[in-house]
Design a protein around this motif. Structure first.
Motif, PDB file in Angstrom:
ATOM      1  N   SER A   1       0.857  -1.189   0.000  1.00 24.51           N
ATOM      2  CA  SER A   1       0.000   0.000   0.000  1.00 24.51           C
ATOM      3  C   SER A   1       0.886   1.230   0.000  1.00 24.51           C
ATOM      4  O   SER A   1       2.069   1.160   0.357  1.00 24.51           O
ATOM      5  CB  SER A   1      -0.917   0.019   1.233  1.00 24.51           C
ATOM      6  OG  SER A   1      -0.195   0.406   2.388  1.00 24.51           O
ATOM      7  N   LEU A   2       0.329   2.344  -0.399  1.00 21.13           N
ATOM      8  CA  LEU A   2       1.017   3.603  -0.213  1.00 21.13           C
ATOM      9  C   LEU A   2       1.089   3.888   1.283  1.00 21.13           C
ATOM     10  O   LEU A   2       0.296   3.356   2.066  1.00 21.13           O
ATOM     11  CB  LEU A   2       0.272   4.728  -0.933  1.00 21.13           C
ATOM     12  CG  LEU A   2       0.186   4.580  -2.461  1.00 21.13           C
ATOM     13  CD1 LEU A   2      -0.717   5.655  -3.052  1.00 21.13           C
ATOM     14  CD2 LEU A   2       1.577   4.629  -3.081  1.00 21.13           C
ATOM     15  N   TRP A   3       2.059   4.722   1.688  1.00 23.51           N
ATOM     16  CA  TRP A   3       2.187   5.057   3.111  1.00 23.51           C
ATOM     17  C   TRP A   3       0.882   5.680   3.590  1.00 23.51           C
ATOM     18  O   TRP A   3       0.410   6.665   3.027  1.00 23.51           O
ATOM     19  CB  TRP A   3       3.343   6.025   3.325  1.00 23.51           C
ATOM     20  CG  TRP A   3       3.623   6.323   4.759  1.00 23.51           C
ATOM     21  CD1 TRP A   3       3.062   7.301   5.530  1.00 23.51           C
ATOM     22  CD2 TRP A   3       4.540   5.618   5.609  1.00 23.51           C
ATOM     23  NE1 TRP A   3       3.568   7.262   6.800  1.00 23.51           N
ATOM     24  CE2 TRP A   3       4.478   6.232   6.885  1.00 23.51           C
ATOM     25  CE3 TRP A   3       5.399   4.531   5.421  1.00 23.51           C
ATOM     26  CZ2 TRP A   3       5.255   5.814   7.959  1.00 23.51           C
ATOM     27  CZ3 TRP A   3       6.175   4.109   6.493  1.00 23.51           C
ATOM     28  CH2 TRP A   3       6.105   4.746   7.742  1.00 23.51           C
ATOM     29  N   PRO A   4       0.258   5.088   4.622  1.00 25.22           N
ATOM     30  CA  PRO A   4      -1.051   5.599   5.046  1.00 25.22           C
ATOM     31  C   PRO A   4      -0.974   7.001   5.652  1.00 25.22           C
ATOM     32  O   PRO A   4      -0.026   7.316   6.378  1.00 25.22           O
ATOM     33  CB  PRO A   4      -1.501   4.575   6.099  1.00 25.22           C
ATOM     34  CG  PRO A   4      -0.243   3.934   6.585  1.00 25.22           C
ATOM     35  CD  PRO A   4       0.697   3.932   5.422  1.00 25.22           C
ATOM     36  N   GLY A   5      -1.941   7.833   5.293  1.00 23.62           N
ATOM     37  CA  GLY A   5      -2.029   9.163   5.879  1.00 23.62           C
ATOM     38  C   GLY A   5      -1.097  10.189   5.296  1.00 23.62           C
ATOM     39  O   GLY A   5      -0.828  11.228   5.927  1.00 23.62           O
ATOM     40  N   SER A   6      -0.579   9.965   4.101  1.00 18.09           N
ATOM     41  CA  SER A   6       0.336  10.924   3.483  1.00 18.09           C
ATOM     42  C   SER A   6       0.021  11.080   2.005  1.00 18.09           C
ATOM     43  O   SER A   6      -0.153  10.085   1.302  1.00 18.09           O
ATOM     44  CB  SER A   6       1.790  10.465   3.643  1.00 18.09           C
ATOM     45  OG  SER A   6       2.684  11.368   3.027  1.00 18.09           O
TER      46      SER A   6
ATOM     47  N   LEU B   1       8.951  -4.914 -18.895  1.00 13.63           N
ATOM     48  CA  LEU B   1       9.320  -4.332 -17.616  1.00 13.63           C
ATOM     49  C   LEU B   1       8.105  -4.270 -16.683  1.00 13.63           C
ATOM     50  O   LEU B   1       8.185  -4.628 -15.499  1.00 13.63           O
ATOM     51  CB  LEU B   1       9.895  -2.925 -17.853  1.00 13.63           C
ATOM     52  CG  LEU B   1      10.621  -2.221 -16.707  1.00 13.63           C
ATOM     53  CD1 LEU B   1      11.590  -1.194 -17.275  1.00 13.63           C
ATOM     54  CD2 LEU B   1       9.652  -1.526 -15.759  1.00 13.63           C
ATOM     55  N   GLY B   2       6.960  -3.840 -17.231  1.00 15.45           N
ATOM     56  CA  GLY B   2       5.745  -3.738 -16.431  1.00 15.45           C
ATOM     57  C   GLY B   2       5.256  -5.079 -15.931  1.00 15.45           C
ATOM     58  O   GLY B   2       4.875  -5.229 -14.766  1.00 15.45           O
ATOM     59  N   ASN B   3       5.268  -6.085 -16.777  1.00 20.90           N
ATOM     60  CA  ASN B   3       4.779  -7.403 -16.374  1.00 20.90           C
ATOM     61  C   ASN B   3       5.734  -8.130 -15.430  1.00 20.90           C
ATOM     62  O   ASN B   3       5.337  -9.062 -14.739  1.00 20.90           O
ATOM     63  CB  ASN B   3       4.500  -8.263 -17.609  1.00 20.90           C
ATOM     64  CG  ASN B   3       3.143  -7.965 -18.220  1.00 20.90           C
ATOM     65  OD1 ASN B   3       2.136  -7.949 -17.520  1.00 20.90           O
ATOM     66  ND2 ASN B   3       3.118  -7.700 -19.522  1.00 20.90           N
TER      67      ASN B   3
ATOM     68  N   GLN C   1      -0.801  -8.234  -9.931  1.00 13.93           N
ATOM     69  CA  GLN C   1       0.034  -7.476  -8.993  1.00 13.93           C
ATOM     70  C   GLN C   1       0.741  -6.332  -9.689  1.00 13.93           C
ATOM     71  O   GLN C   1       0.872  -5.237  -9.131  1.00 13.93           O
ATOM     72  CB  GLN C   1       1.053  -8.404  -8.321  1.00 13.93           C
ATOM     73  CG  GLN C   1       0.479  -9.246  -7.194  1.00 13.93           C
ATOM     74  CD  GLN C   1       1.555 -10.039  -6.482  1.00 13.93           C
ATOM     75  OE1 GLN C   1       2.365 -10.709  -7.125  1.00 13.93           O
ATOM     76  NE2 GLN C   1       1.565  -9.972  -5.162  1.00 13.93           N
ATOM     77  N   ALA C   2       1.188  -6.565 -10.907  1.00 11.97           N
ATOM     78  CA  ALA C   2       1.850  -5.507 -11.662  1.00 11.97           C
ATOM     79  C   ALA C   2       0.882  -4.368 -11.963  1.00 11.97           C
ATOM     80  O   ALA C   2       1.247  -3.189 -11.891  1.00 11.97           O
ATOM     81  CB  ALA C   2       2.434  -6.073 -12.959  1.00 11.97           C
ATOM     82  N   LYS C   3      -0.354  -4.713 -12.296  1.00 11.68           N
ATOM     83  CA  LYS C   3      -1.365  -3.674 -12.542  1.00 11.68           C
ATOM     84  C   LYS C   3      -1.564  -2.815 -11.301  1.00 11.68           C
ATOM     85  O   LYS C   3      -1.654  -1.586 -11.375  1.00 11.68           O
ATOM     86  CB  LYS C   3      -2.694  -4.316 -12.949  1.00 11.68           C
ATOM     87  CG  LYS C   3      -2.790  -4.731 -14.403  1.00 11.68           C
ATOM     88  CD  LYS C   3      -4.186  -5.255 -14.704  1.00 11.68           C
ATOM     89  CE  LYS C   3      -4.330  -5.635 -16.167  1.00 11.68           C
ATOM     90  NZ  LYS C   3      -4.269  -4.462 -17.072  1.00 11.68           N
ATOM     91  N   SER C   4      -1.630  -3.446 -10.123  1.00 13.46           N
ATOM     92  CA  SER C   4      -1.806  -2.722  -8.872  1.00 13.46           C
ATOM     93  C   SER C   4      -0.626  -1.807  -8.601  1.00 13.46           C
ATOM     94  O   SER C   4      -0.791  -0.654  -8.177  1.00 13.46           O
ATOM     95  CB  SER C   4      -1.981  -3.714  -7.722  1.00 13.46           C
ATOM     96  OG  SER C   4      -2.055  -3.054  -6.482  1.00 13.46           O
TER      97      SER C   4
ATOM     98  N   GLU D   1      -0.935   1.131 -10.924  1.00 10.82           N
ATOM     99  CA  GLU D   1      -2.069   1.986 -10.539  1.00 10.82           C
ATOM    100  C   GLU D   1      -1.732   2.847  -9.321  1.00 10.82           C
ATOM    101  O   GLU D   1      -2.093   4.030  -9.262  1.00 10.82           O
ATOM    102  CB  GLU D   1      -3.296   1.121 -10.254  1.00 10.82           C
ATOM    103  CG  GLU D   1      -3.944   0.548 -11.517  1.00 10.82           C
ATOM    104  CD  GLU D   1      -4.973  -0.531 -11.210  1.00 10.82           C
ATOM    105  OE1 GLU D   1      -5.173  -0.839 -10.000  1.00 10.82           O
ATOM    106  OE2 GLU D   1      -5.567  -1.075 -12.168  1.00 10.82           O
ATOM    107  N   ASN D   2      -1.046   2.268  -8.341  1.00  8.63           N
ATOM    108  CA  ASN D   2      -0.652   3.056  -7.169  1.00  8.63           C
ATOM    109  C   ASN D   2       0.329   4.155  -7.547  1.00  8.63           C
ATOM    110  O   ASN D   2       0.266   5.275  -7.014  1.00  8.63           O
ATOM    111  CB  ASN D   2      -0.042   2.153  -6.093  1.00  8.63           C
ATOM    112  CG  ASN D   2      -1.091   1.430  -5.279  1.00  8.63           C
ATOM    113  OD1 ASN D   2      -2.256   1.823  -5.252  1.00  8.63           O
ATOM    114  ND2 ASN D   2      -0.693   0.366  -4.608  1.00  8.63           N
ATOM    115  N   PHE D   3       1.242   3.835  -8.470  1.00  3.14           N
ATOM    116  CA  PHE D   3       2.154   4.890  -8.926  1.00  3.14           C
ATOM    117  C   PHE D   3       1.374   6.007  -9.613  1.00  3.14           C
ATOM    118  O   PHE D   3       1.644   7.193  -9.377  1.00  3.14           O
ATOM    119  CB  PHE D   3       3.198   4.333  -9.901  1.00  3.14           C
ATOM    120  CG  PHE D   3       4.061   5.415 -10.495  1.00  3.14           C
ATOM    121  CD1 PHE D   3       5.097   5.972  -9.757  1.00  3.14           C
ATOM    122  CD2 PHE D   3       3.815   5.909 -11.774  1.00  3.14           C
ATOM    123  CE1 PHE D   3       5.871   6.997 -10.278  1.00  3.14           C
ATOM    124  CE2 PHE D   3       4.590   6.924 -12.301  1.00  3.14           C
ATOM    125  CZ  PHE D   3       5.630   7.474 -11.549  1.00  3.14           C
TER     126      PHE D   3
END
Length: 431
Positions: A304-309, A348-350, A367-370, A373-375
């Motif tokens: 996950s991204l760092w929570p609360g930032s 590279l993405g896969n 997992q790569a899609k996630s 997407e977070n980036f």
């Protein structure tokens, strides 16, 4: 990474991995060559997404350049970090190399006249059209070596950012909920500590520890704060609310046992291996670990991204740079071009990297899609905050040594921030 990438890992770097070296091509500043070999350096591990992509790029390069051979030998990120200025001033300079981005690294080399200005090639080959504004920042440097404007001295063909990695099996084993908020994160760390488990994998001897502290500061910061610190758009005060929170909270986490004091001497590789071995349920580091964790983790895991930032460490990836002494610049440009092609970007993405110009429909791994997407979430909110060691030359070593002191308890947050202020002010341009 260390970048420390860090990056880091890792670098890292900050990053710990292997370096591929190669031999040379046809004439420029560096002297004569046989036109039959391309001397290439990069320090991505063979199991990483970038390592897999560059291996395929080397194959395609040799297929499309009959009679030209790419040769290499292994070295490490830290070795190149410390010796690049000396090597690039010698006859041993490569034709093309991967190098850490930022004012203190690529910016310093550009200021010293050791890198080739790629601006004309960027326009000719359209590389700029593949790079978003946030990723592009680290490609350009002004006459003082400050990133964000000026001439193009490097091309990133992947991006990177930091995230929290969770060992879901350990969470389940100990009856702890995987956190989604910062309060839940501290609650989870308290629960693990009560059960005799050190929650956080950490590495004080390299980039990882300073990145924990910087992320804590970023949770109280915004874009203008980052621009003051990284781009000198105003004065940085290390005793402001954000830096003070970061240093005090990090020191408190050590006292509470969230971070082991023994981690002061650990390297990023040690922390990564500990997480892979299931010794720590949580690791905060960069996307450069993703491919390796995917290959080696024997447990269920998530990120996950760092929570609360809104802000997190990240940027365009390390740069392809062409040393001023490169003997075969045209072949170097051709190789960069291949790494920007859709087939290499999709690979590279896969494999768990963060490509800059892949076809989204071609990324089939969930997992790569996630990861991508977070980036995109971070990038869309202008949340890439670069890395703490970037602003001034030598600052990486200062951050390592001073953060180690916080871990061992041999300094206090106020003195820690004093030391950072002194080193930063000594290296930053006078305002």
């Amino acid at each position: 990474m260390l970048t420390a990438r860090r990056r880091a890992a890792g670098l890292a770097v900050a990053l710990v991995g292997s370096l591929l070296l190669a031999s040379c091509g046809e004439g420029s500043d560096g002297g004569s060559s046989d036109g039959k070999t391309l001397k290439l350096w990069h320090y991505e591990g063979p199991d990483s997404a970038m390592g897999a992509a560059w291996k395929e790029a080397i194959k395609e390069f040799e297929d499309t350049h009959p009679g030209v051979k790419v040769t290499f030998e292994e070295k490490g990120f830290e070795q190149i970090q410390k010796t690049a200025p000396m090597v690039l001033n010698s006859d041993d300079a490569p034709d093309l190399m991967e190098y850490n981005k930022g004012n203190a690294t690529a910016g310093l080399l550009s200021k010293q006249g050791l890198l080739t200005d790629l601006s004309a090639e960027v326009g000719k080959r359209g590389w700029d059209k593949s790079l978003s504004a946030g990723v592009r920042t680290t490609s350009q440097y002004d006459a003082q070596g400050v990133m964000g404007s000026g001439k193009w001295y490097g091309i990133p063909n992947y991006a990177e950012y930091t995230m929290v990695f969770y060992n879901k099996d350990l969470f389940a084993q100990h009856g702890v909920k995987v956190p989604t908020t910062f309060d839940e994160l501290t609650t989870a760390m308290d629960a693990f500590k009560a059960k005799g488990v050190t929650p956080l994998a950490n590495a004080g001897a390299e980039y990882m520890a300073q990145q924990y502290l910087y992320q804590l500061a970023l949770s109280k910061a915004d874009r203008s704060w980052v621009d003051k610190y990284e781009l000198y758009k105003g004065k940085t005060d290390f005793h402001d609310a954000a830096w003070t929170y970061g240093a005090e909270t990090f020191a408190d986490w050590v006292k509470k046992g969230y971070i082991a004091k023994t981690s002061s001497g650990a390297k990023a590789e040690d922390a990564g291996v500990a997480f892979i071995a299931g010794k720590n349920p949580i690791l905060f580091s960069g996307s450069w670990w993703y491919g390796r964790f995917k290959a080696e983790n024997k447990f269920a895991w998530s990120t996950s991204l760092w929570p609360g930032s809104n802000m997190t460490l990240g940027s365009g990836g390390n740069l392809w740079v062409v040393p001023k002494g490169s003997k075969n610049k045209e072949l170097a440009y051709d190789f960069i071009d291949i790494t920007m092609k859709k087939n290499i970007q999709n690979l590279l993405g896969n494999k768990g990297g963060v490509p800059v110009s892949a076809d989204p429909a071609a990324i089939t791994d969930p997992q790569a899609k996630s990861l991508i997407e977070n980036f995109n979430t971070v990038s869309d909110r202008d949340g890439l905050a670069f890395y703490p060691d970037w602003p001034v030359p030598g600052f990486y070593d200062v951050l390592v040594s001073e953060t180690q002191k916080l871990i061992t308890g041999s300094t206090e947050p106020d003195a820690y921030l004093d030391a950072l202020q002194k080193a930063y002010d000594a290296g930053a341009p006078k305002q």
